[in-house]
Design an enzyme around this catalytic site. Structure first.
Site, PDB file in Angstrom:
ATOM      1  CE1 TYR A  30      -3.762  -2.300   0.054  1.00  0.00           C
ATOM      2  CE2 TYR A  30      -2.658  -3.346   1.909  1.00  0.00           C
ATOM      3  CZ  TYR A  30      -3.632  -3.359   0.929  1.00  0.00           C
ATOM      4  OH  TYR A  30      -4.471  -4.438   0.824  1.00  0.00           O
ATOM      5  N   PRO A  51     -11.342   0.169  -2.823  1.00  0.00           N
ATOM      6  CG  PRO A  51     -11.258  -1.880  -1.786  1.00  0.00           C
ATOM      7  CD  PRO A  51     -10.732  -0.499  -1.673  1.00  0.00           C
ATOM      8  CG  HIS A  73      -7.455  -2.128   0.209  1.00  0.00           C
ATOM      9  ND1 HIS A  73      -7.505  -2.934   1.310  1.00  0.00           N
ATOM     10  CD2 HIS A  73      -7.749  -2.920  -0.841  1.00  0.00           C
ATOM     11  CE1 HIS A  73      -7.806  -4.170   0.930  1.00  0.00           C
ATOM     12  NE2 HIS A  73      -7.964  -4.184  -0.366  1.00  0.00           N
ATOM     13  CE  LYS A 125     -24.215 -17.804   1.427  1.00  0.00           C
ATOM     14  NZ  LYS A 125     -23.612 -17.453   2.725  1.00  0.00           N
ATOM     15  CB  SER A 159     -16.823 -24.782  -1.145  1.00  0.00           C
ATOM     16  OG  SER A 159     -16.415 -23.450  -1.353  1.00  0.00           O
ATOM     17  N   PRO A 160     -19.679 -22.971  -2.060  1.00  0.00           N
ATOM     18  CG  PRO A 160     -21.596 -22.051  -1.088  1.00  0.00           C
ATOM     19  CD  PRO A 160     -20.432 -22.942  -0.789  1.00  0.00           C
ATOM     20  CB  THR A 172      -5.059 -11.028   2.342  1.00  0.00           C
ATOM     21  OG1 THR A 172      -4.128 -10.109   1.782  1.00  0.00           O
ATOM     22  CG2 THR A 172      -6.337 -10.327   2.720  1.00  0.00           C
ATOM     23  CB  SER A 213     -11.822 -10.361  -3.315  1.00  0.00           C
ATOM     24  OG  SER A 213     -11.877 -10.492  -1.932  1.00  0.00           O
ATOM     25  CD  GLN A 214     -17.408 -15.598  -0.321  1.00  0.00           C
ATOM     26  OE1 GLN A 214     -18.063 -15.532   0.706  1.00  0.00           O
ATOM     27  NE2 GLN A 214     -17.010 -16.747  -0.819  1.00  0.00           N
TER      28      GLN A 214
HETATM   29  N1  COA Z   1     -21.473 -28.531   1.231  1.00  0.00           N
HETATM   30  C1  COA Z   1     -22.443 -27.746   1.713  1.00  0.00           C
HETATM   31  N2  COA Z   1     -22.204 -26.481   2.169  1.00  0.00           N
HETATM   32  C2  COA Z   1     -20.947 -26.017   2.127  1.00  0.00           C
HETATM   33  C3  COA Z   1     -19.883 -26.788   1.621  1.00  0.00           C
HETATM   34  C4  COA Z   1     -20.187 -28.097   1.157  1.00  0.00           C
HETATM   35  N3  COA Z   1     -19.244 -28.906   0.677  1.00  0.00           N
HETATM   36  N4  COA Z   1     -18.745 -26.081   1.707  1.00  0.00           N
HETATM   37  C5  COA Z   1     -19.067 -24.877   2.242  1.00  0.00           C
HETATM   38  N5  COA Z   1     -20.402 -24.856   2.516  1.00  0.00           N
HETATM   39  C6  COA Z   1     -21.157 -23.768   3.149  1.00  0.00           C
HETATM   40  C7  COA Z   1     -20.454 -23.225   4.372  1.00  0.00           C
HETATM   41  O1  COA Z   1     -20.827 -23.950   5.517  1.00  0.00           O
HETATM   42  C8  COA Z   1     -20.962 -21.799   4.415  1.00  0.00           C
HETATM   43  O2  COA Z   1     -22.282 -21.789   4.927  1.00  0.00           O
HETATM   44  P1  COA Z   1     -23.051 -20.439   5.409  1.00  0.00           P
HETATM   45  O3  COA Z   1     -23.598 -19.800   4.187  1.00  0.00           O
HETATM   46  O4  COA Z   1     -24.127 -20.956   6.271  1.00  0.00           O
HETATM   47  O5  COA Z   1     -22.055 -19.601   6.120  1.00  0.00           O
HETATM   48  C9  COA Z   1     -21.059 -21.423   2.965  1.00  0.00           C
HETATM   49  O6  COA Z   1     -21.193 -22.654   2.258  1.00  0.00           O
HETATM   50  C10 COA Z   1     -19.885 -20.630   2.444  1.00  0.00           C
HETATM   51  O7  COA Z   1     -18.699 -21.413   2.432  1.00  0.00           O
HETATM   52  P2  COA Z   1     -17.622 -21.262   1.261  1.00  0.00           P
HETATM   53  O8  COA Z   1     -18.293 -20.864   0.008  1.00  0.00           O
HETATM   54  O9  COA Z   1     -16.804 -22.492   1.212  1.00  0.00           O
HETATM   55  O10 COA Z   1     -16.783 -20.005   1.634  1.00  0.00           O
HETATM   56  P3  COA Z   1     -16.156 -19.524   2.983  1.00  0.00           P
HETATM   57  O11 COA Z   1     -17.213 -18.824   3.769  1.00  0.00           O
HETATM   58  O12 COA Z   1     -15.399 -20.612   3.641  1.00  0.00           O
HETATM   59  O13 COA Z   1     -15.169 -18.409   2.435  1.00  0.00           O
HETATM   60  C11 COA Z   1     -13.106 -17.463   1.707  1.00  0.00           C
HETATM   61  C12 COA Z   1     -14.017 -18.704   1.717  1.00  0.00           C
HETATM   62  C13 COA Z   1     -11.841 -17.784   0.981  1.00  0.00           C
HETATM   63  C14 COA Z   1     -13.817 -16.330   0.989  1.00  0.00           C
HETATM   64  C15 COA Z   1     -12.832 -17.075   3.194  1.00  0.00           C
HETATM   65  O14 COA Z   1     -12.118 -18.094   3.819  1.00  0.00           O
HETATM   66  C16 COA Z   1     -11.990 -15.835   3.329  1.00  0.00           C
HETATM   67  O15 COA Z   1     -10.784 -15.905   3.471  1.00  0.00           O
HETATM   68  N6  COA Z   1     -12.612 -14.628   3.332  1.00  0.00           N
HETATM   69  C17 COA Z   1     -11.947 -13.377   3.430  1.00  0.00           C
HETATM   70  C18 COA Z   1     -11.593 -12.855   2.060  1.00  0.00           C
HETATM   71  C19 COA Z   1     -11.131 -11.430   2.120  1.00  0.00           C
HETATM   72  O16 COA Z   1     -10.431 -11.017   3.016  1.00  0.00           O
HETATM   73  N7  COA Z   1     -11.575 -10.657   1.120  1.00  0.00           N
HETATM   74  C20 COA Z   1     -11.417  -9.253   1.094  1.00  0.00           C
HETATM   75  C21 COA Z   1     -10.187  -8.749   0.476  1.00  0.00           C
HETATM   76  S1  COA Z   1     -10.274  -6.978   0.444  1.00  0.00           S
END
Ligand code: COA
Length: 628
Positions: free
Chosen positions: A109, A122, A345, A421, A430-431, A467, A556-557
């Site tokens: 940064y 962002p 950021h 999702k 995983s979504p 991150t 990014s999510q």
């Molecule tokens: N079957 C059924 N459900 C599942 C599943 C599976 N195999 N795998 C995951 N799910 C569910 C989870 O339980 C969760 O449920 P919820 O909606 O009730 O919370 C949901 O699906 C989402 O999980 P998933 O899609 O795997 O994503 P996550 O929440 O684990 O997120 C990352 C993944 C990488 C986005 C997260 O770990 C992360 O690091 N986030 C921060 C990113 C960040 O900093 N971004 C900003 C940068 S500026």
């Protein structure tokens, strides 16, 4: 997200004034109990990173390049250089609270010279409001301000709930950096100031309307926050005393390339009045930009237009001068019902920002304006700027550059309404990984190849963690997208390949959030080498390394409860910036690109992403039906 490229290492021994953000942010005492229990960010094993690095390169570089890099990695491992740097890094890990965070803040940064607007900061697009009149806009802004102050209470009283990821508590330090803070430009590097830390924390916010900046005191003398009603009255006063639309857009200076703004800044603050005005903005708790209406567009284009407005303000003619891009948090409320925010950021990732939004939106839904007898409040102070010919020249240059930036940014917000999702979950996937594979499929369909892809992973399980990178492109993701484009593959094979690709992505994600990804480790080894003043190891001068860091897809999510979407610019001139918010039954996706690149096109890519998501659902559902 990425947004900025890593440039140079820190100069050791820089003396920091007291109010500057420290490598280890200051956290109020009660939170320290939780903070102290957080593990330290590990330094991953050297051999593991080297092996994973080569595996990551396999789908994105040629066979010859890979062989060449294998040789360099072997030399790095066996020749002693890698071991020496690794030991130094481990020592840094013992001596500091987090071996990475200060390096990351500086290199990702504060050393970056790219403009904050579009390139780094962002934006967040919030649902459209339908104000019937100006009072509607003011009431909304007043409630929003009150909501943020309510949120601030939790920070001030240390009652902010601790967040969890995968059942583990997360580092909350970023929350303590987003209010009362600002970036300050420098001719070579920037600094970050946090005024919440000092003895006399600020009690005002900045409000900007028609390019005119105001100090709005939001606390009574007894320390209680102003009520929504009081804030509303103060906003009305601000509005009425800033009706002229011919003012110099001084704020547009903050959108410049950082070297240019650094020089212009020194010039601007030579004048005492200007210096005081700038300091007041920097010190304020946050900023609220009351934007002029933008040209109206069709409903289909509305969110894309708002995303652009959040990222750059729309250009010199419109709202780009109605900003102070250095300010960490700027909420934007437009006369035409546009709302959202843009944030600087350096102190924080997206999740704490959207957590704050969720809180504020919930607060606004619950809160009604209560009219009560009021003590008359003083007129908010207008900040004065003396525009010398030099400052005027700098503003004109900034206006030109902003207009170029506006024309260059290509934005599309896709409101994908077919499913959210729920579909991947129903298929035990995983979504997040599902959306990532759809992005891969879309890219492959459009370009017949895959590209280096960045996805942000949170390191907040560790103290002061920021991150790391999830590398979405793997041999498995490539096999899946190739199969999807090859009619010789049966659907059952395609499903099996999708499942495998998703499993591999989940494993990478899991490694990343547990501090075992490769990118920050490699960066650490490189920065350690710079700090030690030793010659740069060959692996960092290699074409493969450059290819790996050229993120044509920077993704990014950022998920939230509010139906909103974050957006950010591409990381490279020929790439896409993609941010998505998967909700239960729909997905908001923002896509950016640059018009100056002939190969990229945000709307086309959005269409291909939509098709990819639909095709993947059809594949899963048709295959499941066939089995019944
Ligand atoms: N079957 C059924 N459900 C599942 C599943 C599976 N195999 N795998 C995951 N799910 C569910 C989870 O339980 C969760 O449920 P919820 O909606 O009730 O919370 C949901 O699906 C989402 O999980 P998933 O899609 O795997 O994503 P996550 O929440 O684990 O997120 C990352 C993944 C990488 C986005 C997260 O770990 C992360 O690091 N986030 C921060 C990113 C960040 O900093 N971004 C900003 C940068 S500026």
């Amino acid at each position: 997200m990425l947004g900025v490229l890593v440039r140079a290492a820190l100069r050791p021994g820089v003396v920091r004034p007291r109010h500057l953000v420290r490598p280890v942010p200051q956290i109020p005492a009660r939170s320290l109990v939780h903070q102290e229990g957080l593990p330290k960010l590990p330094v991953p094993p050297l051999k593991q990173t080297c092996e994973r690095y080569l595996a990551m390169l396999e789908p994105i570089v040629s066979k010859e390049e890979l062989e060449h890099t294998q040789g360099l990695v072997e030399e790095f491992l066996k020749g002693g250089v890698g071991e020496r740097l690794q030991k130094r890094l481990e020592r840094r890990g013992h001596k500091t609270e987090n071996w990475l965070s200060e390096w990351w803040l500086q290199s990702a940064y504060l050393d970056s010279r790219m403009p904050l607007a579009v390139y780094t900061s962002p934006g967040v697009v919030l649902p459209r409001m339908h104000f019937h009149d100006r009072q509607g806009q003011m009431r909304f802004a007043a409630k929003l301000i009150a909501g943020v102050l309510e949120f601030k209470k939790m920070i001030d009283n240390n009652t902010l709930p601790v967040e969890y990821l995968g059942g583990k508590p997360l580092c909350m330090a970023q929350y303590y950096q987003i209010l009362s803070s600002s970036r300050v430009p420098g001719p070579k590097k920037d600094t970050l100031v946090n005024h919440a830390i000092g003895k006399k924390p600020p009690t005002h916010i900045t409000v900007v309307h028609n390019f005119q900046f105001f100090v709005l005191d939001v606390y009574n003398s007894d320390g209680s926050p102003l009520t929504v009603d009081q804030i509303y009255m103060q906003l009305e006063k601000i509005w009425n005393s800033s009706l002229q639309t011919n003012k110099e857009p001084i704020g547009i200076l903050t959108s410049q390339h950082r070297n240019t703004w650094g020089k212009a800044y020194n010039n601007l603050i030579k004048d005492k009045t200007n210096k005081e005005s700038v300091r007041s903005i920097q010190k304020s708790i946050f900023a609220v930009c009351l934007d002029a209406p933008m040209p109206s567009v069709s409903d289909e284009l509305y969110h894309s237009r708002v995303a652009a407005q959040m990222l750059h303000g729309g250009g010199a003619r419109w709202n780009s001068g109605n900003r102070w891009f250095d300010k960490t948090l700027q909420f934007i409320v437009g006369e035409d019902g546009t709302c959202g925010l843009v944030y600087e950021h350096a102190p924080s990732e997206g999740p704490p920002i959207v957590f704050l939004i969720d809180y504020v939106v919930n607060y606004m839904q619950k809160t009604e304006m209560v009219r009560a007898p009021m003590v008359p409040l003083a007129m908010p102070q207008k900040l004065r700027f003396n525009i010398t010919p030099e400052v005027k020249r700098d503003i004109e240059k900034a206006k030109q550059n902003m207009n170029i930036m506006v024309h260059d940014l290509d934005v599309k917000v896709l409101s994908f309404s077919h499913f959210g999702k729920n579909v991947p979950k129903r298929h035990q996937m995983s979504p997040d990984a599902f959306v990532q594979m759809a992005l891969q499929l879309a890219y492959f369909r459009m370009y017949k190849t895959c590209c280096s892809t960045y996805e942000s992973a949170s390191l907040r399980m560790f103290k002061y963690g920021r991150t790391d990178t999830i590398r979405t492109v793997t041999v498995d993701s490539l096999k899946f997208v190739q199969a999807m484009e090859d009619s010789a593959h049966k659907d059952t094979e395609k499903v099996a390949l999708l499942q495998k690709a998703i499993q591999t992505h989940r494993e990478y994600t899991n490694n990343a959030i547990h501090g075992q990804a490769i990118d920050r480790h490699l960066l650490g080894l490189k920065l350690q080498s710079i700090e030690d003043l030793t010659s740069m190891p060959e692996i960092f001068m290699d074409t493969s390394y450059a290819v790996a860091l050229h993120y044509n897809l920077s993704t990014s999510q950022v998920s939230s409860k509010t139906d909103c979407v974050m957006c950010f610019g591409p990381a490279v001139p020929d790439g896409y910036g993609v941010c998505y918010n998967p909700m239960e039954e729909h997905i908001n996706i923002s896509i950016t690109a640059f018009n100056s690149c002939e190969e990229t096109h945000a709307a086309k890519f959005a269409q291909v992403v939509e098709d990819a998501l639909l095709d993947m659902r059809a594949l899963l559902e048709d295959t499941a039906k066939a089995k019944q």
